[in-house]
Scaffold this motif. Structure first.
Motif: not given
Lengths: 580, 212
Positions: A67, A69-73, A77-78
């Protein structure tokens, strides 16, 4: 394939540009238009926000399993920015007792793909702070030198704003600004009632079309996702693409430049050497002129790694100043809740990406205990829910009476909790100060003697500490935020950050506005470049990112990068014409 | 210690005969399926998401507990469905794998809840009656007034509440419920007149004429 075989490109280019962000994109555009044969080297991949392969704009939160979340960016995510403060295989280090966070975007257009589009000119005073205050450093050029280029950047790229006639915020050629949103009207009314100005923001977003290649803003507020209509400024969409249409630009993605090459006899640049990030081959590019635009950090790293018998301290570093005086904007913030906005009527108020109004610096530092100013950015409203929505309601809903006037402890569950989320939606606001730091010699980046990245390139080690100047400025920000929140009828959330956290002052690098690692100046003994951003030591080496800036004002520097890159690029083109 | 006991402590692989060394040194090429990279994703993100989706974190009992709790936190009402109807348990399962720092507080929190329910009602949470479940939730739903022996449960419940709300209101059902009507091309022309009136606000003359 033998990775140690050195491949040589058969041609000699007029100009090799390292980096495709604001500075590199403008240099590629200006030089290609002037007829120069340009090679543009970008360490990251290709990116085009109009290609479905890359589009995140107008996606819904449920299209991301996390949804958004900033896990990889780091910005979710967007967000359009690839990379972040930590990139696998590309470390950097910090000296003990100091802190710096280095944000890098490995992609065409670099960090211009997700930035806030805040496009402010420096004011005349921003170029002469040393003369005015006795600390810091003056620029070797002034507002009059850059004004014609600011004007042309406004018209070429487009920026909305309003004519204000404030000496500290020079006006430009503005497109119409969007009307403030509801919470922005409330903040404005409150702030003005206590003497704090709030004016239309100045963002490089097209509220009217300016040419056939780019569309008009359609008000989705998602500039950070990069615009498929090219209605906001990113270097890739607005500068690199038209530059390539001239036929004069060779773009090479995946080119991690390792070293600037020089001729030992003449001391001039002959080109650059890069690692192809896919094949790991070393490739040499020949060019008559080298333009660095890799970002303040990467440009300093490249110079310091380009050591030779003639340049034992790194290229263009006879002054020893390369890497020194690195400075990032200060940043502190506070959020609030506006009870009057509970149960508000729903309508689409996405607007443009970011704030419609802001507060420029309004006070006189002579009357304050810190020497530099800051501006205030605002947010709030009925945004698209995503990961983090409703988080921490247990600290909120106990403060406010329920619909029937009753009070209950914070937290809860069930139908009344579900109703609280609905009632509170769109009633949160926030604000952040972005201030000018004092560049210090004791803040610097250098080559770490022990660490290399996955390409074998020695990495940067940062030494950065805020001084009392910045800490006192952050204290002032926090006091001001509370005044504005109260004047707007809001309840400040959380505890007021105090001395134990440097008043909420973000760690260096967190605002992603670092500049100053190869500063320009009149004296080659304490500067790297002259007023045309040309190396004192190496006449065919130029730098067009924010590394040359002796200071950064309380203005986001992108517009100044663009104007000074255009100025330097035309200077390079003029030099070439004179030679012919 | 006897030699036999000593040997028992050493894994068989340590002696080298359980795994063929040649095989260990050169593993067979993995069965590579072509990965489709969704639009807007980098390759490493697509690879990572596919790997996470192939894993399972919750046991059936844990997933059932999460489902019951999420529906207590956000039940169906006249306007919209419940958390589980909006897919919240699957979202929470994904977040456990995506951000592993959540795992111990979540898994341990469910254990705490079951231990406490067993002490109070003789059964784990999901096997309690609805009345018992609500009685338990009442003890941990208000962190500021939770009793000293309930504070860990209150922390766990706040985590559940936050994940449930995030998951629900970022779902298609939740966005419709909250009334967000953006994320679509439009022409922003300011706050609607009736809203300006409601708050006693007005645009300035120059704002009304900008762009005209």
């Amino acid at each position: 394939m033998d990775p140690f075989q050195i491949k040589k490109a058969p041609v000699e280019y007029d100009v090799a540009i390292v980096g495709s962000g604001a500075g590199g994109g403008m240099a590629a555009y200006s030089l290609a238009k002037s007829g120069a044969k340009v090679v543009l080297l970008e360490a990251g991949g290709y990116f085009d926000p109009a290609d479905p392969k890359y589009i995140t704009q107008l996606k819904w939160p449920w299209e991301s399993p996390r949804r958004g979340a900033s896990t990889t960016r780091p910005f979710g995510d967007f967000d359009a920015a690839w990379g972040g403060w930590d990139i696998e295989g590309e470390p950097y280090t910090t000296a003990k007792g100091t802190e710096f966070h280095w944000f890098r975007s490995r992609m065409l257009g670099g960090r211009t793909n997700h930035w806030g589009r805040i496009s402010l000119r420096f004011a005349p005073d921003d170029f002469r702070r040393k003369t005015m205050t006795g600390i810091g450093e003056d620029w070797p050029i002034g507002y009059d030198d850059l004004k014609p280029f600011y004007d042309r950047v406004d018209k070429l790229i487009g920026v909305f704003g309003s004519v204000e006639n404030m000496p500290s915020e020079p006006d430009g050629f503005f497109l119409p600004p969007p009307k403030p949103r509801l919470h922005e009207l409330m903040i404005r009314k409150g702030a003005r009632s206590i003497g704090i100005p709030v004016i239309p923001s100045r963002l490089s977003i097209l509220t009217k079309p300016i040419n056939d290649e780019r569309g008009q803003c359609f008000y989705c507020s998602q500039c950070g996702r990069a615009c498929q209509a090219y209605a906001d400024f990113s270097s890739s969409s607005v500068l690199v693409k038209p530059a390539m249409k001239t036929g004069n630009v060779t773009l090479i993605n995946g080119a991690m430049v390792r070293e600037v090459l020089t001729d030992p006899a003449s001391g001039l640049c002959t080109g650059v050497s890069y690692v192809d990030t896919q094949t790991l081959q070393e490739v040499t590019i020949k060019a008559k002129t080298v333009v660095l635009a890799a970002s303040a950090g990467e440009t300093a790293r490249l110079l310091l790694n380009s050591k030779s018998g003639r340049f034992p301290n790194g290229l263009a570093n006879s002054s020893g100043v390369v890497g020194k005086y690195i400075n990032d904007s200060t940043g502190a913030s506070r959020s609030a809740f506006i009870p009057a906005l509970m149960d508000r009527k729903r309508y689409n108020e996405d607007g443009v990406g970011g704030m419609h109004v802001f507060t420029p610096w309004w006070l006189d530092n002579k009357k304050l205990d810190f020497p530099r100013g800051y501006h205030i950015e605002y947010w709030g409203g009925m945004g698209m829910p995503a990961y983090g929505f409703g988080w921490g309601i247990e600290a909120m809903n106990g403060m406010l009476a329920a619909r029937d006037g009753s009070k209950k402890p914070g937290g809860g569950y069930g139908a009344s909790l579900k109703d609280d989320y609905r009632r509170f939606y769109g009633a949160y606001i926030g604000m952040a100060g972005r201030g000018e730091p004092v560049p210090l010699e004791s803040n610097y980046c250098e080559i770490d003697p022990n660490v290399v990245d996955k390409y074998g390139i020695p990495v940067l080690r940062f030494n950065y500490k805020w001084s009392d100047y910045e800490i006192k400025q952050a204290k002032h920000m926090q006091d001001t935020f509370e005044e504005i929140i109260h004047a707007a009828g809001g309840i400040a959330l959380g505890n007021k950050p105090g001395a134990e956290t440097n008043y909420g002052l973000e760690a260096p690098g967190k605002i992603i506005h670092e500049v100053g690692t190869a500063r320009m100046g009149k004296d080659p003994k304490n500067s790297v470049l002259n007023g045309y951003q040309q190396a004192h030591d190496v006449k065919n080496l130029f730098i067009v990112d924010a590394a040359p800036f002796p200071s950064q004002g309380d203005k986001n520097v992108t517009w100044t990068i663009l104007a000074s890159s255009m100025r330097t690029s035309e200077y390079i083109a003029d030099l070439a014409k004179k030679k012919v | 210690m006897k030699r036999r006991d000593l040997l028992k402590g050493i894994p068989v692989t340590a002696f080298g005969f359980a795994v063929n060394p040649t095989e260990a040194a050169v593993p067979a090429p993995p069965d590579v399926k072509p990965l489709k990279i969704p639009g807007g994703r980098q390759k490493f993100e697509a690879v990572r998401d596919a790997a996470l989706n192939a894993e399972k974190f919750f046991t059936p009992h844990e997933l059932q507990t999460v489902t019951v709790l999420s529906d207590i936190i956000i039940p169906a009402d006249a306007k919209s469905g419940s958390a589980s109807q909006a897919g919240v348990p699957a979202f929470i399962e994904f977040m456990m794998k995506d951000q592993p720092r959540n795992q111990t507080p979540m898994r341990g929190g469910i254990r705490w809840l079951d231990n406490t329910c067993t002490k109070r009602y003789g059964k784990p949470f999901v096997q309690c009656t609805k009345t018992q479940q609500i009685d338990m939730v009442e003890q941990i739903a208000y962190p500021a007034i939770a009793k000293p022996d309930m504070t860990q449960g209150a922390t766990f419940f706040s985590m559940m509440r936050n994940l449930t709300a995030s998951g629900f209101f970022s779902s298609q059902m939740g966005i419709k419920d909250i009334g967000y009507v953006g994320n679509t091309p439009n022409q922003w022309d300011g706050v609607p007149d009736e809203v300006l009136k409601q708050y006693g606000l007005a645009y300035e003359e120059r704002e009304l004429n900008m762009g005209k």
